[in-house]
Scaffold this motif. Sequence first.
Motif, PDB file in Angstrom:
ATOM      1  N   TRP A  29     142.604  -3.030   2.722  1.00  0.00           N
ATOM      2  CA  TRP A  29     143.043  -2.229   1.584  1.00  0.00           C
ATOM      3  C   TRP A  29     143.238  -0.769   1.966  1.00  0.00           C
ATOM      4  O   TRP A  29     142.752  -0.298   2.991  1.00  0.00           O
ATOM      5  N   GLN A  30     143.975  -0.067   1.092  1.00  0.00           N
ATOM      6  CA  GLN A  30     144.096   1.380   1.140  1.00  0.00           C
ATOM      7  C   GLN A  30     143.659   1.929  -0.216  1.00  0.00           C
ATOM      8  O   GLN A  30     143.953   1.335  -1.261  1.00  0.00           O
ATOM      9  N   GLN A  31     142.941   3.051  -0.167  1.00  0.00           N
ATOM     10  CA  GLN A  31     142.384   3.626  -1.385  1.00  0.00           C
ATOM     11  C   GLN A  31     143.251   4.786  -1.860  1.00  0.00           C
ATOM     12  O   GLN A  31     143.613   5.666  -1.071  1.00  0.00           O
ATOM     13  N   SER A  34     141.045   6.245  -7.650  1.00  0.00           N
ATOM     14  CA  SER A  34     140.201   5.178  -8.184  1.00  0.00           C
ATOM     15  C   SER A  34     140.848   3.801  -8.067  1.00  0.00           C
ATOM     16  O   SER A  34     140.248   2.798  -8.440  1.00  0.00           O
ATOM     17  N   SER A  35     142.054   3.734  -7.541  1.00  0.00           N
ATOM     18  CA  SER A  35     142.738   2.444  -7.403  1.00  0.00           C
ATOM     19  C   SER A  35     142.952   2.139  -5.919  1.00  0.00           C
ATOM     20  O   SER A  35     142.865   3.025  -5.056  1.00  0.00           O
ATOM     21  N   ARG A  36     143.251   0.890  -5.638  1.00  0.00           N
ATOM     22  CA  ARG A  36     143.498   0.493  -4.261  1.00  0.00           C
ATOM     23  C   ARG A  36     144.565  -0.581  -4.183  1.00  0.00           C
ATOM     24  O   ARG A  36     144.767  -1.355  -5.121  1.00  0.00           O
ATOM     25  N   GLN A  38     145.427  -3.945  -2.135  1.00  0.00           N
ATOM     26  CA  GLN A  38     144.713  -4.924  -1.319  1.00  0.00           C
ATOM     27  C   GLN A  38     145.685  -5.927  -0.710  1.00  0.00           C
ATOM     28  O   GLN A  38     146.673  -6.324  -1.331  1.00  0.00           O
TER      29      GLN A  38
END
Length: 374
Positions: A29-31, A34-36, A38
């Motif tokens: 994943w990448q952040q 507050s969201s990512r 996947q």
Amino acid sequence: MRYWKTHQKKLIKKYLDATMEHHCKIMMWQQFGSSRKQYQAELISYDPIRCKVKMSKDSLKHNGEIVKNIPTYYHISDIDVIFRKDQYNFFGDMIDFPPPGEVQIYEKRNKQRFYYKYQDHKNITFYSESNKPKSTEAEDIEPEYLYSCVLVDISIQGAGMVVPKKLIDKISNDKYIYLQNITDQKLPTPFKTEIKYIEKYDDLDGGDAYKVGIQFTEQLDSISYKSITSIVEVKQQKTRGLDSNRFCGLDYEDQVATLNRIELTNKPLASNIKDNIDYLDKLRYMTTKMKIEFLQGVEQDLLANALRLSSKELIYELLIELTPNMQDDFLEKLAVEKPASGICKAQGKIVSYIREKEGKGEYILDPKSFTTYV
């Protein structure tokens, strides 16, 4: 969930090899705040130079390509390992990067475990639950086997020991064994333990040995419990160091991470420093008289430079019998950062001094010189 961090190349390789062998799925994943985003992925090749990961087409279709210059994170769920990569290459559904130099591993144990070096020769003695058949009515009952092996870790719930291959056949079919003594303490009442695992022990170069993990299965009586906890508490104090609020040496993982950084720019220097660290660690085996003579015989600034990358446990062992003011003075010198080349030079001078003393028979750095507690 508790994770612990490791920089040990051999251990990291072990986990990546297992990921390849068992085709473990990876959540990448990448952040973004507050969201990512996947992606389902798989490690498709791995060598000492590069890792190659393939992302699933469904994940790419749903989330789009990864974003360049944003860190990527990898969770190998089957073995509960997490790592991060800031530098990587990607094209289409492929991403590649150098093997991680640091990973986080899920801690399955609920009690902290403390480790001894194999070279410390800390002893653990155990015997079989089953007994030899009596040859005569008058003969005392004896266990089928009784062995003393090397203890390598301990907690208040269990321990790990190294067993030669020739003994494995005799204990591999047993579920339980009884402990008779641990380190320098003879247990007041031998107690039952369960063999939880037997695996190849890889920390000996060319050695043919196995590590056996045991769990304390029965409720320990108050005296036995006190014996075990006293061993753990002594080890815990040493590994915490002289002063938790000040620099007083390095944890093992900090040593590994520091040596890895030095190795990136100067591999021979890192190798020399590691050899010197291992040799200086033998100072823990000095008697009190030897420590006093040693600390009086060497220049303190030079010694502080030499021990800058040594373990908290060694610093503790060397200084614990000094006055608080003397400890403070030395820790103040130890806290000053030094270049790796300067540390290696100082180490060399102290090592030469110790070797000279050993050659004259004035120092005997013997791990078998146990202190017995009663």
